[in-house]
Scaffold this motif. Sequence first.
Motif, PDB file in Angstrom:
ATOM      1  N   GLY A 131     -25.791 -46.006  74.625  1.00  0.00           N
ATOM      2  CA  GLY A 131     -25.827 -47.207  74.723  1.00  0.00           C
ATOM      3  C   GLY A 131     -27.267 -47.688  74.794  1.00  0.00           C
ATOM      4  N   ASP A 132     -27.398 -48.941  75.423  1.00  0.00           N
ATOM      5  CA  ASP A 132     -28.982 -49.324  75.703  1.00  0.00           C
ATOM      6  C   ASP A 132     -29.146 -48.734  76.945  1.00  0.00           C
ATOM      7  N   PRO A 133     -30.079 -48.015  77.378  1.00  0.00           N
ATOM      8  CA  PRO A 133     -30.532 -47.421  78.476  1.00  0.00           C
ATOM      9  C   PRO A 133     -30.866 -48.518  79.465  1.00  0.00           C
ATOM     10  N   PHE A 134     -31.276 -49.423  79.094  1.00  0.00           N
ATOM     11  CA  PHE A 134     -31.904 -50.622  80.000  1.00  0.00           C
ATOM     12  C   PHE A 134     -30.625 -51.058  80.721  1.00  0.00           C
ATOM     13  N   TRP A 135     -29.730 -51.410  80.138  1.00  0.00           N
ATOM     14  CA  TRP A 135     -28.427 -52.114  80.765  1.00  0.00           C
ATOM     15  C   TRP A 135     -27.704 -51.160  81.495  1.00  0.00           C
ATOM     16  N   ASP A 136     -27.740 -49.708  81.094  1.00  0.00           N
ATOM     17  CA  ASP A 136     -27.008 -48.863  81.837  1.00  0.00           C
ATOM     18  C   ASP A 136     -27.616 -48.541  83.145  1.00  0.00           C
TER      19      ASP A 136
END
Length: 496
Positions: A175-180
Amino acid sequence: MNELIEKWDGVTAGAAPEEADPVVLECARLLAAEPDGEQAVLLTFGLVNMARYVLGRQGTDVERAVVDALGAAAEAMDEQCLRAGGCGHPAHPYTDSLEEWDTDADGLLHAPDTEVPFDEWDEAEACPRNAAGWARTAADVILPGSTDGIPEIVPEDHQRYIRSLGSVLNDYPNGDPFWDLEIHAVPPGDLSRAALAGYVVVAHANCWYAGSGRIRQRSLLDDMIEGLESVLPLLPDEACAHGDGEHPALRSGGEEQASEGIHLQSPGGRTVLREEHADGYGASLEAWTCTTFLRALAVEARDHLREAVDRLFGTRETAHLDQVYLRPDGRLDIGPLSERHVPFKDETASEEAALWAARRYEQLGPDGPAPDRTVLLLLMGTAADSLELSYGIAREILGILRTAAATLPGGTCAHADGHAPARERTSDRLAHIAHLYDPDACPAPGPDSGPDSGQGFSSEVLTCPVHLAEAVTKGIAEIEEQFEDELAAEEERLAE
């Protein structure tokens, strides 16, 4: 009991110890005296309901008394059910709570509320086996490893965190690493010992990826730094009683560290770690929650993130590069400078060379030597288009390109076929830029140096005012597109 329950209701997280401690100690005393008595279930849930307060009383007599009373009640009520031949319930609600666990403090809120009249409870809820399960869970939340018998149930949300962090830290994000990573950036409120340990271990596992430059939103790094600094007061800078090799030996892979940190954050996950320790493959929960061990991890992670913020988003010193990219007569040493702009050789050196070129262009000003300004402008455009620039460097180059765009003449030209080959190799373009500036020292690549070599690389086309304007416009567009979110966020901050 009604009078006792009314007193329990006032014992909440942050309550005044002089008022709350006597209430908690009286409940623990009554339960310890008759751990399988007629009121044992209610007394157990009284302590479970007050456990969020006890989390803030680490190292006190209150903590020890509650843990001992809950442990005794769990054993006594299980034995009581065993003597009775079982309870007849196929399952008990406490296991559902373990499956839905969030953080330790919030997870405790799922326990039955003693304010609800006992005769209104579900039969399985009021069962001594359910009370025993909650007693073990609450004791483990207050003092990890103080009891056993908690099922090896890892909440589905926590399993998802392990999978998502594993994909990110292996550099194959689903997914989006930022949100993970952002979801783990700051600690939850009302930290238990194990939740604090889990937060620090996960932050330490995540800091290397967060500081790698793959995530360009500075807010993530700032949030992680703020989160780590907020827990340092909970981790005193002092020696501990552990000997060599007793602290957890963090596994080499960041995804494994993250998995261990997530396991620390739920009672069932901690059972997984307890089993590993019992089998000789891991540290004890007491060692995992050692504040000396955790402080070292938190400081290392915070310092790494601070350095990453400076490297990725701050300014860089480039004055020392004058001796690398300037000749004694003040002219550009174009060979080394253009070669450094080739992508993938040394990313740090390449982006610092690009920043040096941009600053040199700005330093020379409108009255500077035209050949120098021309090739520096071309190098800036090439860097914006081909290098993986850190945001701080890209932002500064963008400002210089925007200023240049406002002063370039533009206009029309006779190059009807355009100014760039259909398939342009960066190394060939840079070689032609170097040849433009110093033809004697830097021969032009031959006609077979790359696909579609020819007019697009000629000195005449490179110096065409229209081509220069196009190169600047393209460089601006590339940076604005690549850092759209960061630039928008910065504009919002400046507008506040």
